[in-house]
Design a protein around this motif. Sequence first.
Motif: not given
Length: 299
Positions: A252-259
């Motif tokens: 289990h991990k996290f996807d950190i989305f940014m621009v």
Amino acid sequence: MKDKAFKLVKNDVFPLFIVVISSLIYVMGFEWFLKPIGVYAGGLTGLAQLIREIFLLFNVDLSVGLLIFILNVPIVLVGFRFVSKRFAIYSIICIVIQSVLTSGIFPFVDFVVNSGANVDYLLCSIIGAIVTGFACGFALRFGTSTGGIDILAQAATLRDSKVSIGMITMISNVLIGCIGGGIIQKNMAIILYTFVRIILTSITVDKIHTAYSLFSLNVISEKSTEITDIILRELNRGCTIINVEGAYTKDHKFDIFMVVSSYEIHQVMDIIKKIDPHVFVVVSPVKRIFGNYKKKTII
């Protein structure tokens, strides 16, 4: 103490170095390749050439350097208002350097004219375009400018992500070339060589200046809280956290989305790798953004 010294060099000394170098490169391209053959330079330098030639019709000889300084005064005020104070201050330094070096006080050696050989006007136009375009793009890439229309273009790109700095400078320079070459000098060759200079300069600036090219980052990590906290605090950029699961490992991990802008990518990656050396990052170019995304000044 070392951190303060590093920040001083990074925030003040290095930009000043870029200003001086880009100004010298720009003046070299103008004085050595464009001015001797009568081709109009970009932005307010070209406008200063045009104004000088108009006054010469009335037997009044004005210094190009002085005109460059006078024309830049109101535009620097735009930089203070719409870009940043630091950006405008560095622009002022650049403008002073250009004004002094093009005023004739410290004349450059016109080796193009004094070489005694037949001057290739097309080759001079091409080299002059690339050199001056490189100087403008180089300055903008590091958060400074060579003054003039660059300041207006920088302000415009901050307010509208679809605006191209190369396109803004191209339109203004076409008008200067047509008026100067067609009406004042009545020389079609000057217009054509100026158009060559305009196109190549615009392409060079857009290729080098990428500070406001946008990229999306998908950061796969277990340390989402630590990463987002420091991104929000140091870059003031928003992030979206998505729960994900590895297909093979089932971890289990996290996807950190940014621009972010391309100027910020290296800073973001430094932050992320310090927190999670095993992070997995996907970087993709962004064509457009609809919604609340604020462009920030580089300086």
